[in-house]
Design an enzyme around this catalytic site. Structure first.
Site, PDB file in Angstrom:
ATOM      1  N   ASP A   1      -0.231   5.831   0.998  1.00  0.00           N
ATOM      2  CA  ASP A   1       0.305   5.524  -0.322  1.00  0.00           C
ATOM      3  C   ASP A   1       1.315   4.380  -0.250  1.00  0.00           C
ATOM      4  O   ASP A   1       2.016   4.228   0.744  1.00  0.00           O
ATOM      5  CB  ASP A   1       0.985   6.780  -0.880  1.00  0.00           C
ATOM      6  CG  ASP A   1       1.033   6.768  -2.383  1.00  0.00           C
ATOM      7  OD1 ASP A   1       0.498   5.823  -2.994  1.00  0.00           O
ATOM      8  OD2 ASP A   1       1.617   7.701  -2.953  1.00  0.00           O
TER       9      ASP A   1
ATOM     10  N   HIS B   1      -3.412  -3.612  -0.770  1.00  0.00           N
ATOM     11  CA  HIS B   1      -4.544  -2.902  -0.146  1.00  0.00           C
ATOM     12  C   HIS B   1      -5.023  -3.667   1.090  1.00  0.00           C
ATOM     13  O   HIS B   1      -5.358  -3.068   2.110  1.00  0.00           O
ATOM     14  CB  HIS B   1      -5.683  -2.741  -1.151  1.00  0.00           C
ATOM     15  CG  HIS B   1      -5.319  -1.868  -2.329  1.00  0.00           C
ATOM     16  ND1 HIS B   1      -4.691  -0.652  -2.191  1.00  0.00           N
ATOM     17  CD2 HIS B   1      -5.500  -2.030  -3.674  1.00  0.00           C
ATOM     18  CE1 HIS B   1      -4.500  -0.118  -3.389  1.00  0.00           C
ATOM     19  NE2 HIS B   1      -4.979  -0.936  -4.308  1.00  0.00           N
TER      20      HIS B   1
ATOM     21  N   GLU C   1      -9.980  10.782  -8.126  1.00  0.00           N
ATOM     22  CA  GLU C   1      -9.198  10.326  -9.289  1.00  0.00           C
ATOM     23  C   GLU C   1      -9.056   8.795  -9.311  1.00  0.00           C
ATOM     24  O   GLU C   1      -8.856   8.201 -10.371  1.00  0.00           O
ATOM     25  CB  GLU C   1      -7.807  10.973  -9.277  1.00  0.00           C
ATOM     26  CG  GLU C   1      -7.816  12.477  -9.544  1.00  0.00           C
ATOM     27  CD  GLU C   1      -8.319  13.323  -8.386  1.00  0.00           C
ATOM     28  OE1 GLU C   1      -8.208  12.879  -7.224  1.00  0.00           O
ATOM     29  OE2 GLU C   1      -8.858  14.423  -8.648  1.00  0.00           O
TER      30      GLU C   1
ATOM     31  N   LEU D   1     -12.647   9.438  19.709  1.00  0.00           N
ATOM     32  CA  LEU D   1     -11.866   9.657  18.485  1.00  0.00           C
ATOM     33  C   LEU D   1     -12.849   9.810  17.331  1.00  0.00           C
ATOM     34  O   LEU D   1     -13.784   9.018  17.200  1.00  0.00           O
ATOM     35  CB  LEU D   1     -10.942   8.460  18.227  1.00  0.00           C
ATOM     36  CG  LEU D   1     -10.265   8.352  16.851  1.00  0.00           C
ATOM     37  CD1 LEU D   1      -9.290   9.510  16.629  1.00  0.00           C
ATOM     38  CD2 LEU D   1      -9.497   7.037  16.713  1.00  0.00           C
TER      39      LEU D   1
HETATM   40  C1  FPP Z   1      -2.690   4.229  -2.445  1.00  0.00           C
HETATM   41  O1  FPP Z   1      -1.705   3.256  -2.733  1.00  0.00           O
HETATM   42  C2  FPP Z   1      -3.785   3.621  -1.713  1.00  0.00           C
HETATM   43  C3  FPP Z   1      -5.079   3.556  -2.150  1.00  0.00           C
HETATM   44  C4  FPP Z   1      -5.509   4.164  -3.422  1.00  0.00           C
HETATM   45  C5  FPP Z   1      -6.123   2.861  -1.381  1.00  0.00           C
HETATM   46  C6  FPP Z   1      -6.002   2.947   0.112  1.00  0.00           C
HETATM   47  C7  FPP Z   1      -6.947   1.980   0.675  1.00  0.00           C
HETATM   48  C8  FPP Z   1      -6.742   1.186   1.743  1.00  0.00           C
HETATM   49  C9  FPP Z   1      -5.553   1.258   2.621  1.00  0.00           C
HETATM   50  C10 FPP Z   1      -7.751   0.125   2.103  1.00  0.00           C
HETATM   51  C11 FPP Z   1      -9.148   0.586   2.314  1.00  0.00           C
HETATM   52  C12 FPP Z   1      -9.281   1.664   3.318  1.00  0.00           C
HETATM   53  C13 FPP Z   1      -9.914   1.560   4.503  1.00  0.00           C
HETATM   54  C14 FPP Z   1     -10.090   2.772   5.336  1.00  0.00           C
HETATM   55  C15 FPP Z   1     -10.435   0.300   5.019  1.00  0.00           C
HETATM   56  P1  FPP Z   1      -1.385   2.923  -4.263  1.00  0.00           P
HETATM   57  O2  FPP Z   1      -2.286   1.815  -4.673  1.00  0.00           O
HETATM   58  O3  FPP Z   1      -1.483   4.169  -5.075  1.00  0.00           O
HETATM   59  O4  FPP Z   1       0.088   2.413  -4.144  1.00  0.00           O
HETATM   60  P2  FPP Z   1       1.240   2.633  -5.239  1.00  0.00           P
HETATM   61  O5  FPP Z   1       1.466   4.116  -5.342  1.00  0.00           O
HETATM   62  O6  FPP Z   1       2.398   1.917  -4.637  1.00  0.00           O
HETATM   63  O7  FPP Z   1       0.770   2.007  -6.518  1.00  0.00           O
END
Ligand code: FPP
Length: 230
Positions: free
Chosen positions: A2, A19, A49, A113
Protein backbone atom coordinates in the site's frame (compact mmCIF):
# COMPACT_ATOMS: atom_id res chain seq x y z
CA UNK A 1 1.74 -3.20 -1.02
CA UNK A 2 0.00 0.00 0.00
CA UNK A 3 1.01 3.60 -0.55
CA UNK A 4 1.95 3.75 -4.23
CA UNK A 5 -0.59 6.49 -4.95
CA UNK A 6 0.52 8.63 -2.00
CA UNK A 7 4.19 8.20 -2.94
CA UNK A 8 3.42 9.63 -6.38
CA UNK A 9 1.12 12.39 -5.08
CA UNK A 10 3.84 13.56 -2.65
CA UNK A 11 6.00 14.16 -5.74
CA UNK A 12 3.18 15.73 -7.79
CA UNK A 13 3.38 12.78 -10.16
CA UNK A 14 0.53 10.73 -11.65
CA UNK A 15 -0.38 7.72 -9.49
CA UNK A 16 0.97 5.26 -12.04
CA UNK A 17 4.52 6.49 -11.29
CA UNK A 18 3.98 5.17 -7.77
CA UNK A 19 2.90 1.78 -9.11
CA UNK A 20 5.94 1.72 -11.40
CA UNK A 21 8.24 2.42 -8.47
CA UNK A 22 6.26 -0.22 -6.56
CA UNK A 23 7.29 -2.80 -9.14
CA UNK A 24 10.94 -2.01 -8.35
CA UNK A 25 10.20 -2.73 -4.70
CA UNK A 26 8.57 -6.03 -5.73
CA UNK A 27 11.81 -6.98 -7.51
CA UNK A 28 13.95 -6.04 -4.48
CA UNK A 29 11.72 -7.90 -2.01
CA UNK A 30 11.52 -11.05 -4.13
CA UNK A 31 15.30 -11.00 -4.47
CA UNK A 32 15.80 -10.59 -0.73
CA UNK A 33 13.33 -13.37 0.13
CA UNK A 34 15.17 -15.66 -2.26
CA UNK A 35 18.53 -14.71 -0.73
CA UNK A 36 17.23 -15.28 2.81
CA UNK A 37 15.77 -18.68 1.94
CA UNK A 38 12.18 -17.69 2.69
CA UNK A 39 10.11 -20.40 0.99
CA UNK A 40 6.87 -18.47 0.39
CA UNK A 41 6.02 -14.89 -0.49
CA UNK A 42 2.49 -13.76 -1.34
CA UNK A 43 1.93 -10.27 -2.76
CA UNK A 44 -1.45 -8.56 -2.78
CA UNK A 45 -1.10 -6.92 -6.19
CA UNK A 46 -4.72 -6.28 -7.20
CA UNK A 47 -7.87 -6.74 -5.13
CA UNK A 48 -11.36 -7.56 -6.36
CA UNK A 49 -12.28 -4.06 -5.14
CA UNK A 50 -9.49 -2.46 -7.22
CA UNK A 51 -11.60 -3.06 -10.37
CA UNK A 52 -13.61 -0.04 -9.19
CA UNK A 53 -10.63 2.36 -9.65
CA UNK A 54 -10.58 4.73 -12.64
CA UNK A 55 -10.36 2.73 -15.89
CA UNK A 56 -7.04 4.37 -16.85
CA UNK A 57 -5.41 3.29 -13.55
CA UNK A 58 -6.76 -0.27 -13.88
CA UNK A 59 -5.46 -0.47 -17.46
CA UNK A 60 -2.05 0.89 -16.41
CA UNK A 61 -1.81 -1.62 -13.56
CA UNK A 62 -2.70 -4.49 -15.89
CA UNK A 63 -0.08 -3.32 -18.35
CA UNK A 64 2.55 -3.11 -15.58
CA UNK A 65 1.65 -6.60 -14.46
CA UNK A 66 1.95 -8.05 -17.97
CA UNK A 67 5.31 -6.29 -18.45
CA UNK A 68 6.60 -7.48 -15.08
CA UNK A 69 5.71 -11.09 -15.86
CA UNK A 70 7.28 -10.95 -19.32
CA UNK A 71 10.45 -9.29 -17.99
CA UNK A 72 10.85 -11.53 -14.94
CA UNK A 73 10.41 -14.94 -16.58
CA UNK A 74 14.14 -15.52 -17.14
CA UNK A 75 14.98 -14.45 -13.57
CA UNK A 76 12.27 -16.68 -12.13
CA UNK A 77 13.72 -19.60 -14.06
CA UNK A 78 17.38 -18.96 -13.17
CA UNK A 79 16.53 -18.22 -9.53
CA UNK A 80 14.37 -21.36 -9.20
CA UNK A 81 11.27 -19.37 -8.26
CA UNK A 82 7.81 -20.79 -8.88
CA UNK A 83 4.96 -18.42 -9.71
CA UNK A 84 1.46 -19.07 -8.47
CA UNK A 85 -1.69 -16.99 -8.49
CA UNK A 86 -4.73 -16.67 -6.25
CA UNK A 87 -7.91 -14.79 -7.05
CA UNK A 88 -10.67 -14.69 -9.60
CA UNK A 89 -8.28 -14.62 -12.55
CA UNK A 90 -11.06 -15.17 -15.10
CA UNK A 91 -11.66 -11.41 -14.82
CA UNK A 92 -8.13 -10.48 -15.96
CA UNK A 93 -7.58 -9.20 -19.51
CA UNK A 94 -6.79 -12.13 -21.88
CA UNK A 95 -3.26 -10.91 -22.66
CA UNK A 96 -2.37 -10.75 -18.93
CA UNK A 97 -3.97 -14.16 -18.35
CA UNK A 98 -1.91 -15.58 -21.19
CA UNK A 99 1.47 -14.36 -19.89
CA UNK A 100 0.44 -15.37 -16.38
CA UNK A 101 -0.43 -18.90 -17.43
CA UNK A 102 2.76 -19.22 -19.45
CA UNK A 103 4.85 -18.06 -16.47
CA UNK A 104 3.05 -20.44 -14.11
CA UNK A 105 3.63 -23.38 -16.49
CA UNK A 106 7.28 -22.53 -17.20
CA UNK A 107 8.10 -22.23 -13.49
CA UNK A 108 5.94 -25.11 -12.22
CA UNK A 109 8.91 -27.32 -11.30
CA UNK A 110 10.83 -24.56 -9.46
CA UNK A 111 11.11 -24.95 -5.73
CA UNK A 112 13.37 -22.47 -3.90
CA UNK A 113 10.71 -19.80 -3.49
CA UNK A 114 6.99 -19.92 -4.25
CA UNK A 115 5.93 -16.43 -5.29
CA UNK A 116 2.14 -16.12 -5.16
CA UNK A 117 0.43 -13.11 -6.70
CA UNK A 118 -3.02 -12.23 -5.41
CA UNK A 119 -4.75 -10.85 -8.50
CA UNK A 120 -8.39 -9.89 -8.71
CA UNK A 121 -8.33 -11.33 -5.21
CA UNK A 122 -10.80 -10.87 -2.39
CA UNK A 123 -10.88 -13.20 0.57
CA UNK A 124 -14.67 -13.23 0.93
CA UNK A 125 -14.98 -13.99 -2.79
CA UNK A 126 -12.45 -16.83 -2.40
CA UNK A 127 -14.33 -18.25 0.61
CA UNK A 128 -17.66 -18.09 -1.22
CA UNK A 129 -16.21 -19.83 -4.29
CA UNK A 130 -14.83 -22.57 -1.98
CA UNK A 131 -18.17 -22.95 -0.18
CA UNK A 132 -20.05 -23.24 -3.48
CA UNK A 133 -17.59 -25.90 -4.70
CA UNK A 134 -18.01 -27.93 -1.51
CA UNK A 135 -21.80 -27.51 -1.57
CA UNK A 136 -21.87 -28.83 -5.14
CA UNK A 137 -19.84 -31.89 -4.06
CA UNK A 138 -22.24 -32.51 -1.17
CA UNK A 139 -25.21 -32.10 -3.51
CA UNK A 140 -23.65 -34.52 -6.00
CA UNK A 141 -23.18 -37.11 -3.25
CA UNK A 142 -19.36 -37.06 -3.55
CA UNK A 143 -18.82 -35.55 -0.12
CA UNK A 144 -20.57 -35.85 3.25
CA UNK A 145 -21.19 -32.50 4.95
CA UNK A 146 -19.82 -34.03 8.18
CA UNK A 147 -16.47 -34.62 6.43
CA UNK A 148 -15.88 -30.89 5.89
CA UNK A 149 -13.18 -30.04 8.40
CA UNK A 150 -10.51 -27.31 8.48
CA UNK A 151 -8.13 -29.35 6.32
CA UNK A 152 -10.80 -30.05 3.68
CA UNK A 153 -11.94 -26.43 3.66
CA UNK A 154 -8.37 -25.09 3.35
CA UNK A 155 -7.84 -27.44 0.42
CA UNK A 156 -10.82 -25.84 -1.36
CA UNK A 157 -9.38 -22.33 -1.20
CA UNK A 158 -7.20 -20.75 -3.91
CA UNK A 159 -4.27 -21.17 -1.51
CA UNK A 160 -4.64 -24.99 -1.46
CA UNK A 161 -1.20 -26.49 -0.86
CA UNK A 162 0.30 -23.28 0.52
CA UNK A 163 1.11 -23.00 4.22
CA UNK A 164 -0.76 -20.35 6.23
CA UNK A 165 1.27 -17.13 6.39
CA UNK A 166 3.51 -16.62 9.43
CA UNK A 167 3.82 -12.88 8.91
CA UNK A 168 1.66 -10.24 7.25
CA UNK A 169 3.35 -6.96 6.36
CA UNK A 170 1.24 -3.95 5.44
CA UNK A 171 2.92 -0.75 4.36
CA UNK A 172 1.84 2.91 4.41
CA UNK A 173 0.44 3.17 7.93
CA UNK A 174 -2.97 1.58 7.29
CA UNK A 175 -3.92 -0.94 9.95
CA UNK A 176 -6.45 -3.11 8.18
CA UNK A 177 -6.57 -6.57 6.63
CA UNK A 178 -8.65 -5.30 3.67
CA UNK A 179 -10.18 -8.63 2.63
CA UNK A 180 -6.83 -10.42 2.38
CA UNK A 181 -6.45 -14.12 3.33
CA UNK A 182 -9.01 -13.83 6.15
CA UNK A 183 -9.10 -17.59 6.83
CA UNK A 184 -5.38 -18.17 6.31
CA UNK A 185 -4.20 -15.31 8.55
CA UNK A 186 -5.85 -16.78 11.68
CA UNK A 187 -2.53 -17.08 13.56
CA UNK A 188 -0.30 -14.81 11.49
CA UNK A 189 1.79 -12.12 13.14
CA UNK A 190 0.84 -8.68 11.86
CA UNK A 191 3.42 -6.01 11.08
CA UNK A 192 2.47 -2.48 10.13
CA UNK A 193 4.91 0.15 8.94
CA UNK A 194 4.43 3.77 7.90
CA UNK A 195 6.86 3.30 5.01
CA UNK A 196 5.10 3.62 1.65
CA UNK A 197 5.47 0.55 -0.58
CA UNK A 198 7.73 2.29 -3.16
CA UNK A 199 10.12 3.17 -0.29
CA UNK A 200 10.02 -0.32 1.20
CA UNK A 201 13.31 -2.17 0.68
CA UNK A 202 15.42 -5.20 1.55
CA UNK A 203 16.47 -3.36 4.74
CA UNK A 204 12.83 -2.69 5.66
CA UNK A 205 12.01 -6.35 5.05
CA UNK A 206 14.82 -7.46 7.38
CA UNK A 207 13.52 -5.02 10.00
CA UNK A 208 10.09 -6.65 9.79
CA UNK A 209 11.65 -10.12 10.02
CA UNK A 210 13.70 -9.13 13.09
CA UNK A 211 10.51 -7.84 14.71
CA UNK A 212 8.75 -11.11 13.86
CA UNK A 213 11.64 -13.20 15.22
CA UNK A 214 11.35 -11.47 18.60
CA UNK A 215 7.67 -12.37 19.03
CA UNK A 216 6.35 -15.26 21.03
CA UNK A 217 3.73 -17.19 19.08
CA UNK A 218 1.33 -19.04 21.34
CA UNK A 219 -1.36 -20.36 18.99
CA UNK A 220 -3.93 -20.08 21.78
CA UNK A 221 -1.76 -21.82 24.41
CA UNK A 222 -0.22 -20.31 27.55
CA UNK A 223 3.29 -18.86 27.28
CA UNK A 224 4.65 -21.73 29.43
CA UNK A 225 3.06 -24.31 27.14
CA UNK A 226 4.27 -22.74 23.92
CA UNK A 227 7.80 -22.27 25.37
CA UNK A 228 7.97 -25.99 26.18
CA UNK A 229 6.74 -26.84 22.65
CA UNK A 230 9.57 -25.01 20.92
C1 FPP B 1 -1.95 -0.01 -3.37
O1 FPP B 1 -1.47 1.32 -3.33
C2 FPP B 1 -1.32 -0.72 -4.47
C3 FPP B 1 -2.00 -1.26 -5.53
C4 FPP B 1 -3.47 -1.22 -5.64
C5 FPP B 1 -1.29 -1.91 -6.65
C6 FPP B 1 -0.04 -2.66 -6.29
C7 FPP B 1 0.65 -2.98 -7.54
C8 FPP B 1 1.97 -2.95 -7.75
C9 FPP B 1 2.99 -2.71 -6.70
C10 FPP B 1 2.52 -3.15 -9.15
C11 FPP B 1 2.12 -4.40 -9.84
C12 FPP B 1 2.42 -5.64 -9.08
C13 FPP B 1 3.30 -6.59 -9.44
C14 FPP B 1 3.38 -7.84 -8.65
C15 FPP B 1 4.20 -6.45 -10.58
P1 FPP B 1 -2.52 2.51 -3.54
O2 FPP B 1 -2.57 2.81 -4.99
O3 FPP B 1 -3.82 2.15 -2.91
O4 FPP B 1 -1.79 3.67 -2.77
P2 FPP B 1 -2.52 4.83 -1.94
O5 FPP B 1 -3.25 4.16 -0.81
O6 FPP B 1 -1.37 5.65 -1.47
O7 FPP B 1 -3.42 5.56 -2.88
Amino acid sequence: MDGNGRWAEQRQLPRIFGHRQGVETVRAVVKECRALGIPHLTLYAFSSENWGRPAAEVAALMELLGLFLAQELETLITEDIRLRVIGNTALLPPEVLQVLQRTIERTAENSQLVLTLALSYGSRDEILRAVKGLAAEVQGGELAASDIDERRFSASLDTAGLPDPDLLIRTSGEMRISNFLLWQLAYAELYFTDVLWPDFSADELRRALDDFAARQRRFGLTSAQSASDS
